[in-house]
Design a protein around this motif. Structure first.
Motif, PDB file in Angstrom:
ATOM      1  N   GLU A 183       6.616  -1.553  -3.049  1.00  0.00           N
ATOM      2  CA  GLU A 183       5.789  -1.762  -1.857  1.00  0.00           C
ATOM      3  C   GLU A 183       4.449  -2.395  -2.172  1.00  0.00           C
ATOM      4  OE1 GLU A 183       5.309   1.392   0.967  1.00  0.00           O
ATOM      5  OE2 GLU A 183       7.218   2.305   0.407  1.00  0.00           O
ATOM      6  N   THR A 184       3.888  -2.081  -3.330  1.00  0.00           N
ATOM      7  CA  THR A 184       2.522  -2.522  -3.629  1.00  0.00           C
ATOM      8  C   THR A 184       2.461  -3.787  -4.472  1.00  0.00           C
ATOM      9  OG1 THR A 184       2.384  -1.187  -5.657  1.00  0.00           O
ATOM     10  CG2 THR A 184       1.738  -0.134  -3.572  1.00  0.00           C
ATOM     11  N   ALA A 215       1.782  -3.693  -7.421  1.00  0.00           N
ATOM     12  CA  ALA A 215       0.727  -3.400  -8.387  1.00  0.00           C
ATOM     13  C   ALA A 215       1.284  -2.574  -9.541  1.00  0.00           C
ATOM     14  CB  ALA A 215      -0.409  -2.625  -7.718  1.00  0.00           C
ATOM     15  N   PRO A 243      -7.823  -5.582  -3.391  1.00  0.00           N
ATOM     16  CA  PRO A 243      -6.473  -5.740  -2.843  1.00  0.00           C
ATOM     17  C   PRO A 243      -5.440  -4.782  -3.420  1.00  0.00           C
ATOM     18  CG  PRO A 243      -7.473  -7.880  -3.211  1.00  0.00           C
ATOM     19  CD  PRO A 243      -8.417  -6.873  -3.791  1.00  0.00           C
ATOM     20  N   ALA A 244      -5.407  -4.630  -4.735  1.00  0.00           N
ATOM     21  CA  ALA A 244      -4.397  -3.758  -5.340  1.00  0.00           C
ATOM     22  C   ALA A 244      -4.635  -2.300  -4.964  1.00  0.00           C
ATOM     23  CB  ALA A 244      -4.403  -3.925  -6.859  1.00  0.00           C
ATOM     24  N   ALA A 283      -3.647  -1.742  -1.373  1.00  0.00           N
ATOM     25  CA  ALA A 283      -2.187  -1.722  -1.225  1.00  0.00           C
ATOM     26  C   ALA A 283      -1.610  -0.381  -1.652  1.00  0.00           C
ATOM     27  CB  ALA A 283      -1.569  -2.850  -2.054  1.00  0.00           C
ATOM     28  N   ASP A 330      -2.452   2.312   1.026  1.00  0.00           N
ATOM     29  CA  ASP A 330      -1.559   2.194   2.189  1.00  0.00           C
ATOM     30  C   ASP A 330      -0.158   2.713   1.864  1.00  0.00           C
ATOM     31  OD1 ASP A 330      -3.609   1.098   3.655  1.00  0.00           O
ATOM     32  OD2 ASP A 330      -2.961  -0.973   3.392  1.00  0.00           O
ATOM     33  N   ALA A 331       0.336   2.401   0.668  1.00  0.00           N
ATOM     34  CA  ALA A 331       1.676   2.853   0.285  1.00  0.00           C
ATOM     35  C   ALA A 331       1.720   4.373   0.148  1.00  0.00           C
ATOM     36  CB  ALA A 331       2.094   2.192  -1.029  1.00  0.00           C
TER      37      ALA A 331
END
Length: 302
Positions: A125-126, A128, A279-280, A283, A286-287
């Motif tokens: 999902e990420t 990352a 950003p990472a 993300a 949110d995940a």
């Protein structure tokens, strides 16, 4: 000698000042060495070099701990300000850097085990790279010891942190299915794998001790770490306390009692305000929110 409560540039080395700051916060050379990932001799040499530079001892060596001297106390605020500025610089550089760095998530053992179960989903999902740091220690987000912290119940009141409640973790007693059947509903003499003993109430260990003793069971062993207790339950060593999301997923285990409300713990996500828009990091945040939402009932033991 520095005696005005400030740390000037001069011949001072930032790494030596960072060593002093970590030692002051940990209260011991061993703790500071672990935090900075240095050997105690290296840390000791850096501290001695700084003491030589400022003209006097910064710590009194007491049994089992270090205490700041008057000189150490006078320069502590300046060292802390330098540490905060360095950490802010690093956080901003990370946020703007085009080079991808692993997102570091610190969590308790129970939460870390849950994240590991769903690691593939988080990575997909990420996009990352993730580092999961399983520890009870309160890693410092401002000092970049971690990017995201997942904490049970106790949320720091200080610091420029953004917090969000993710859900509740339920806990209860589990035992191997065959062993549980042998009791036929009776606990007399039933073996229990407990947690480290404590006088603190309320606490998980205290609840287990009070409950099993009131029902005539006996504690045959105490294991501090969740993976050890889970393995002991699988081997039929006795009933033990597990998070519902892990215990219910084990086909060989069965609940002994319903999850008590007294053991339910809220999980909170914490991220430093300077890092939340990276950003990472965003993300992963949110995940994690979506992951806890999808498994809310299983986490709570409902």
């Amino acid at each position: 000698m520095i005696d005005d409560g400030s740390l000037g540039s001069g011949d001072l080395d930032w790494e030596d000042i960072r060593t002093f700051l970590a030692t002051a916060r940990c209260g011991s050379l061993t703790g500071a060495a672990q935090r900075l990932r240095l050997s105690p001799p290296t840390l000791g040499r850096r501290l001695k070099r700084l003491e030589d530079a400022v003209g006097g001892p910064l710590f009194d060596r007491l049994p089992n701990r270090l205490a700041l001297t008057a000189l150490g106390r006078s320069v502590l605020d300046s060292a802390a300000a330098m540490g905060d500025a360095a950490a802010a610089f690093a956080r901003n550089a990370d946020r703007l850097s085009a080079t991808a760095q692993p997102v570091r998530v610190t969590a308790t053992t129970s939460v870390s085990a849950f994240l590991t179960l769903h690691l593939a989903d988080l990575l997909a999902e990420t996009g990352a790279d993730l580092t999961i740091l399983s520890t009870r220690s309160a890693l410092n987000l401002a000092q970049r010891e971690a990017d995201i912290a997942l904490r049970m119940d106790r949320v720091p009141a200080e610091g420029d942190l953004v917090t969000r409640r993710l859900g509740s973790f339920g806990f209860t007693l589990y035992a191997m299915r065959g062993l549980r059947d042998d009791w036929s509903g009776r606990w007399d003499g039933a073996p229990v794998v407990g947690l480290p003993e404590t006088r603190r109430r309320p606490s998980q260990s205290g609840w287990v001790d009070d409950t099993v003793r009131a029902r005539g069971a006996r504690i045959v062993a105490r294991l501090s770490e969740l993976p050890m207790r889970l393995d002991a339950a699988r081997r039929g060593m006795g009933l033990t306390l597990l998070p519902c999301v892990l215990g219910d997923a084990e086909p060989a285990l069965v609940r002994v009692v319903d999850p008590p409300a007294a053991l339910s713990e809220d999980v909170h996500l914490l991220v430093h305000r300077d890092r939340r828009d990276a950003p990472a990091v965003a993300a992963v945040v949110d995940a994690l929110v979506r992951l806890f939402r999808r498994h809310a009932e299983a986490l709570a033991g409902e």
